[in-house]
Every structure is written in structure tokens, then in C-alpha cells.
Design a protein around this motif. Structure first.
Motif, PDB file in Angstrom:
ATOM      1  N   ARG A   1       1.059  37.182   6.125  1.00  0.00           N
ATOM      2  CA  ARG A   1       0.886  36.480   7.415  1.00  0.00           C
ATOM      3  C   ARG A   1       0.041  35.214   7.215  1.00  0.00           C
ATOM      4  N   HIS A   2       0.326  34.242   8.105  1.00  0.00           N
ATOM      5  CA  HIS A   2      -0.373  32.947   8.048  1.00  0.00           C
ATOM      6  C   HIS A   2      -0.793  32.562   9.468  1.00  0.00           C
ATOM      7  N   ARG A   3      -1.987  31.975   9.541  1.00  0.00           N
ATOM      8  CA  ARG A   3      -2.509  31.574  10.851  1.00  0.00           C
ATOM      9  C   ARG A   3      -1.896  30.248  11.288  1.00  0.00           C
TER      10      ARG A   3
ATOM     11  N   THR B   1       4.376  36.090  10.368  1.00  0.00           N
ATOM     12  CA  THR B   1       4.850  36.551   9.053  1.00  0.00           C
ATOM     13  C   THR B   1       5.690  35.458   8.420  1.00  0.00           C
TER      14      THR B   1
ATOM     15  N   GLU C   1      -1.192  33.381  -0.386  1.00  0.00           N
ATOM     16  CA  GLU C   1      -1.639  34.661  -0.959  1.00  0.00           C
ATOM     17  C   GLU C   1      -0.925  34.886  -2.290  1.00  0.00           C
TER      18      GLU C   1
ATOM     19  N   GLN D   1      -4.808  30.626  18.314  1.00  0.00           N
ATOM     20  CA  GLN D   1      -4.521  31.008  16.948  1.00  0.00           C
ATOM     21  C   GLN D   1      -3.652  32.273  16.937  1.00  0.00           C
ATOM     22  N   LYS D   2      -2.636  32.279  16.073  1.00  0.00           N
ATOM     23  CA  LYS D   2      -1.709  33.397  16.015  1.00  0.00           C
ATOM     24  C   LYS D   2      -1.324  33.670  14.567  1.00  0.00           C
ATOM     25  N   GLN D   3      -1.134  34.937  14.259  1.00  0.00           N
ATOM     26  CA  GLN D   3      -0.702  35.334  12.928  1.00  0.00           C
ATOM     27  C   GLN D   3       0.819  35.503  12.929  1.00  0.00           C
TER      28      GLN D   3
END
Length: 579
Positions: free
Chosen positions: A218-220, A231, A184, A227-229
């Protein structure tokens, strides 16, 4: 062959607002906050062979970065990056300015950087998708490149999924054993109002103030197939006079106003705090007097934070740290006072003139404020004021006492109002007398002013008429004098004119006599005598008849000639005598 080297040394940690006040509960202090406020490219990334950082000193643009990366890839025998194709006049693929053409060769990217028309006649090269925009974040066939402007920062992942930040620049990188990712792009100066952190406690007007801004990136990731987000970075924007506290294990650190970032997963956000003054009005819990009467105080607390780290150890806000100690201080002070001391006035300001209520108020300030201030400093908060706005008695006994106090107060207020009304009436009459005196003096002053003005006007009129008469007399005198002078001059001029005419006539006669005397012949003399006779009768009317005899004419002519001759002789003699 090493890649792009870092252009500057790694920046130190942000300067804290309260140095030497950090909380250390264990661990190595030197690396406790590694990964906080780290805006430089880490050495593990900068020293990669196929990573080129755009530092605006040696590498100024993406094209420069592609050229540098092309050299590094050739030296590493990976292959070239920039295509050797030449542009054609027509046909093929058209590449415009600001675009990038990408050819794929055995899974490796080949870049066409110059605008123009390009034909692909090779069986081993294929165009990889549409043309790429140089201003966007792009990744193709292991090649990743992006660039940000001022105040912007990129959150990136290297091939080992380690986080790093790129600010005010960009990079071009080729991952042979993994790829670089741009998660990002963040505007560090404007994180957005949706990321504002406000005070939990409202002000007296019901508003809440912004303490700072916090944005989590946040990143997947996939954990166990799910799948989890997570930080991977947190950005902070701290306003002036505020601070943010972060914790790493047993260590606390406060960062001052400005932009901050955390990339260390072991560092956690504890809270924002402000060093400005705050005040909070609230009602205490019932406190009991010596007689057991419950009293509720409406107080106003004014305070400010002086050590955010000490406050963060136990509380999330300064008011939370003060509320319970304030109640304890109120209980300790009220328990030593009687309810009569609270009944002197309904409000602390005093509904009626009364100074007795100051005694317990001074006792409250001197004892309660001192105890609260000492207790608050242990939590990094300085109490500036603790004022009582109002009080209320609780319970049935309190209600009865309140009614009695109301009755007493009502009587006192009525008596006070009567006294005040009498005083007002007296002052009103005194004021009327003073107004009448002022008006009488004003009339007297106006009369004196009219008399003085009338006298001044009469005197001015008299002196004006006198001056006008003097001016008229002077004018007449000057006119008479001018007339007399004019007559005198005219008379003198006439006299001089007469004298001049007489003298001229005398001269003429003398000249004529001399002329007549100078004629010797008789004929000439006779002619002259005829002319004399003619002049003698010249002025007679034309109708006049003149009788002249022969004898008489000759005798007159002869006599005239003799007279002229005598006059001539006399004139000559006179000239001789004058000489």
C-alpha cells in the motif's frame, strides 16, 4: 539520447493450470492481464534517458550505474553527476568504503564515490546531509538508487506515479521533472505467516491448511486533502498443487505454483484453491423416508478441484459448491426408502452380523453419488467418495422407533453374545484338549529322546574304551619292538666291536712279531726279551716278589726269541701264499 535499454524481452503471462478454460465475458483478451507477473522493467521506464538498470550483464553495480548515468547526464547537458574533487591527506569530510558523499549544486546532486578526505572550498557547493549507505534505499535531490538481492523485489513508482517491479537487481535514476520512489522491498519467497490464506472449511481433525500467501503493498495518497492508503501491488506465493485465480473485468485466469505479482489496478484477487484431495465429514439436514420419518445422515465427502476457474465463477470454496447438491441428492435417495431399511444396524459398519443393511447403502452410493458427481463436475469439482458413517432418526416418531430399534438391537446383541460365548467356551475346551494332546506327545518325545540319548552315550563310552585299549596295546607292542630292535642293534654293535678289537690285536701281534723277527743282533734280541719279561710282570701288585734265576732267564729269553722268530717266519709265509 536514449537511456539504458532493457536487456531482455518482456516475459509472457504465467502459464495457467487449466489452459483454454479462461472465462471471457468481454474485452480484449490480448491485454486483459497486462500488469500481472510482469517482473521486467517496462519500456516506458527503461527507455528514460536518466534511468540505469543494474542487470548484472552490462551494469554490475551501483558504481557502474552512477558512471553510466553520469555519461547520460553530460550528453543531455544536464551536468555531471560524479564529483571531480580529489582526496586530501587529512581534514575535510571523511568518506569510508561503502559510503557515498553528496554535494548539492543548484538543487542537483554531485556524488563523491571514492573513499577519502575531501575539502569543499566552493561557495556554490554544499554538503547535502550525512554520507549515504550504498546498501540502503536512498533518494536525494531527485536522485534515487537502490539494489536488492536474490528472491527480493522492489515496488517502485516512476515520476508519473506508475508502478513497476525490479527483481534481482537495482537501478540508479535521476528525475529532472519528478522523482523515482521505492515504496517497499519484498522477499518473494517468504511473504510471512501473517499473510497466509487458509481454507475456510476445517478438516475432520479441526485443522485448516494453508492455500497460499498474499501480501498487498500500500501507498499513501491524498484524495481531497485527506490521506488514504491504496494498494499498488499484490504479491502471491502459491505452494505446490495449488493455484490462485485473478480477475480482470470479465476475464478469469489461474496461475500455478510459484511467485506472482499484480500491478494492474484493474486485476483483483478471487481466491486460492488446491488440487489435492480433501475430505469433510458433516451431518445432513433431515431427509424424510416414505413413511415421513426424518433421517439425519452423518456422511464423509471426499473430493478434489479439477478446474479452479469454473469453481470461482460461483463459489469461494469447493465445499460450498458441494454442500447443497449433496443435501439434494440425499433427499432424493432417502425419499424412496423406508425407515426399516435404516434400522438394520445402528452403524453402517454393523453392530451385529447383518448383511441386510447393504441393500440401502448400495442404493445410496449408486444413486446419490452419481447425481452428486455429475452436478459437481459442472463447478470444476470431482467427487471421489460419499460415504455414510451413521444415521439418526429425528422427531417423536423417530425417538419411538429408535427406542424400539434399541430394544431389538439389545435382544439381538444379547442372543449374539450368548451364541458367541458358547462358541468361545466350546473353542476353549477344544483348545484345552489339543493342549493336553500336545503335552502328552511332548512327554513321549522327551522320553524317546532320553532313551536315545542314553543309548548313544553308552555306545559311545564302550567304543571309546575299546579304542583306548587298542591304543594302549599298540603302544606296548611298539615299545617292545623298539626295545628288541635296540637290544639287537646293541648286540650287533658289540660283536662288531669285539671282532674289530680281535682283528686289531691280531694285526698288532703280527706287526710286533715282524718287528721282533727283524732284529738280528743278539744284544737287540736280548733287549727285546727283557721288555717282554717286563710286560709279563707289569700287572702284578707292587708288593709281589719275583724270583728269576740266571739260567732260567736266559733260557726263557732265548725260547721267546725263537718263538717270535718262528711266528715271524710263519707270517711271512702266509703273506706269500695270500699273494
Amino acid at each position: 539520447m536514449s537511456g539504458q535499454q532493457p536487456t531482455s524481452a518482456k516475459t509472457s503471462l504465467s502459464k495457467t493450470l487449466v489452459p483454454k478454460e479462461d472465462l471471457h465475458l468481454g474485452g480484449d483478451e490480448s491485454d486483459a492481464f497486462d500488469g500481472t507477473d510482469d517482473w521486467t522493467i517496462p519500456d516506458r521506464v527503461a527507455k528514460q534517458d536518466y534511468f540505469v538498470f543494474i542487470d548484472h550483464q552490462q551494469v554490475h553495480s551501483l558504481l557502474d550505474a552512477f558512471s553510466k548515468l553520469d555519461q547520460n547526464m553530460k550528453q543531455g547537458k544536464v551536468g555531471h553527476l560524479i564529483s571531480r574533487k580529489t582526496s586530501r591527506a587529512w581534514g575535510g569530510r571523511s568518506i569510508n568504503v561503502g559510503q557515498l558523499g553528496v554535494l548539492s549544486y543548484k538543487g542537483r546532486p554531485i556524488l563523491v564515490t571514492r573513499p577519502g578526505n575531501y575539502w569543499n572550498w566552493s561557495w556554490t557547493h554544499t554538503w547535502s546531509g550525512p554520507n549515504l549507505d550504498l546498501t540502503a534505499v536512498n533518494g536525494v535531490n531527485g536522485l534515487t538508487f537502490a539494489q536488492v538481492g536474490q528472491s527480493e523485489a522492489m515496488v517502485c513508482l516512476d515520476p508519473q506515479n506508475q508502478v513497476f517491479i525490479v527483481r534481482n537487481g537495482g537501478f540508479a535514476a535521476y528525475g529532472s521533472n519528478g522523482t523515482y520512489k521505492v515504496v517497499e522491498i519484498v522477499d518473494t519467497l517468504n511473504l510471512g505467516e501473517e499473510y497466509a490464506i487458509r481454507e475456510a472449511d476445517t478438516d475432520n481433525d479441526g485443522s485448516t491448511r494453508v492455500l497460499g500467501y498474499k501480501k498487498e503493498i500500500r501507498h499513501r495518497v491524498y484524495v481531497g486533502g485527506n490521506q488514504k492508503q491504496v494498494t499498488i501491488a499484490t504479491f502471491f506465493n502459491v505452494p505446490a498443487q495449488n493455484t490462485v485465480v485473478v480477475q480482470n473485468g470479465g476475464h478469469l485466469k489461474a496461475f500455478g505454483a510459484g511467485q506472482h505479482v499484480i500491478t494492474n489496478p484493474r486485476c483483483t484477487f478471487r481466491g486460492f484453491f488446491t488440487f489435492g484431495e480433501r475430505q469433510k465429514a458433516f451431518r445432513t439436514q433431515p431427509a424424510y423416508t416414505l413413511e415421513g420419518v426424518p433421517v439425519v445422515l452423518h456422511v464423509n465427502l471426499r473430493y478434489r478441484v479439477v478446474n479452479a476457474i469454473e469453481l470461482t465463477k460461483s463459489y469461494e470454496s469447493a465445499f460450498q459448491a458441494l454442500k447443497n447438491p449433496a443435501q439434494s441428492a440425499v433427499n432424493a435417495v432417502v425419499s424412496r426408502l423406508s425407515y426399516q431399511q435404516f434400522m438394520r444396524a445402528k452403524n453402517i459398519g454393523g453392530d451385529i452380523p447383518d448383511v441386510e443393511h447393504m441393500s440401502w447403502l448400495e442404493a445410496f452410493k449408486s444413486e446419490c453419488l452419481r447425481d452428486l458427481a455429475e452436478h459437481a463436475l459442472e463447478y470444476g469439482v470431482q467427487v471421489l467418495a460419499f460415504d455414510v458413517l451413521d444415521r439418526r432418526l429425528e422427531g417423536k416418531l423417530g425417538d419411538d422407533l429408535e427406542k424400539q430399534a434399541e430394544s431389538v438391537l439389545k435382544n439381538q446383541m444379547q442372543a449374539t453374545q450368548i451364541s458367541l460365548q458358547n462358541k468361545i467356551n466350546t473353542e476353549t475346551e477344544r483348545g484345552r484338549l489339543e493342549v493336553a494332546n500336545v503335552r502328552a506327545k511332548q512327554v513321549e518325545v522327551d522320553s524317546n529322546a532320553d532313551y536315545y540319548r542314553t543309548s548313544k552315550e553308552a555306545d559311545a563310552k564302550y567304543y571309546r574304551q575299546l579304542k583306548e585299549a587298542d591304543a594302549e596295546a599298540e603302544k606296548l607292542r611298539r615299545l617292545a619292538q623298539a626295545q628288541a630292535d635296540s637290544n639287537k642293534i646293541e648286540t650287533e654293535q658289540k660283536v662288531r666291536a669285539t671282532e674289530q678289537i680281535a682283528a686289531a690285536e691280531q694285526k698288532r701281534i703280527a706287526f710286533e712279531g715282524e718287528g721282533y723277527a727283524s732284529v738280528k743282533s743278539q744284544h737287540g734280541q736280548r733287549m727285546q726279551l727283557e721288555m717282554v719279561e717286563k710286560e709279563k710282570f707289569k700287572n702284578l701288585p707292587k708288593s709281589a716278589t719275583i724270583f728269576v734265576g740266571q739260567g732260567q732267564s736266559d733260557v726263557g729269553v732265548t725260547d721267546g726269541y725263537k718263538f717270535a722268530q718262528g711266528m715271524s717266519i710263519g707270517g711271512v709265509a702266509a703273506k706269500e701264499n695270500g699273494r
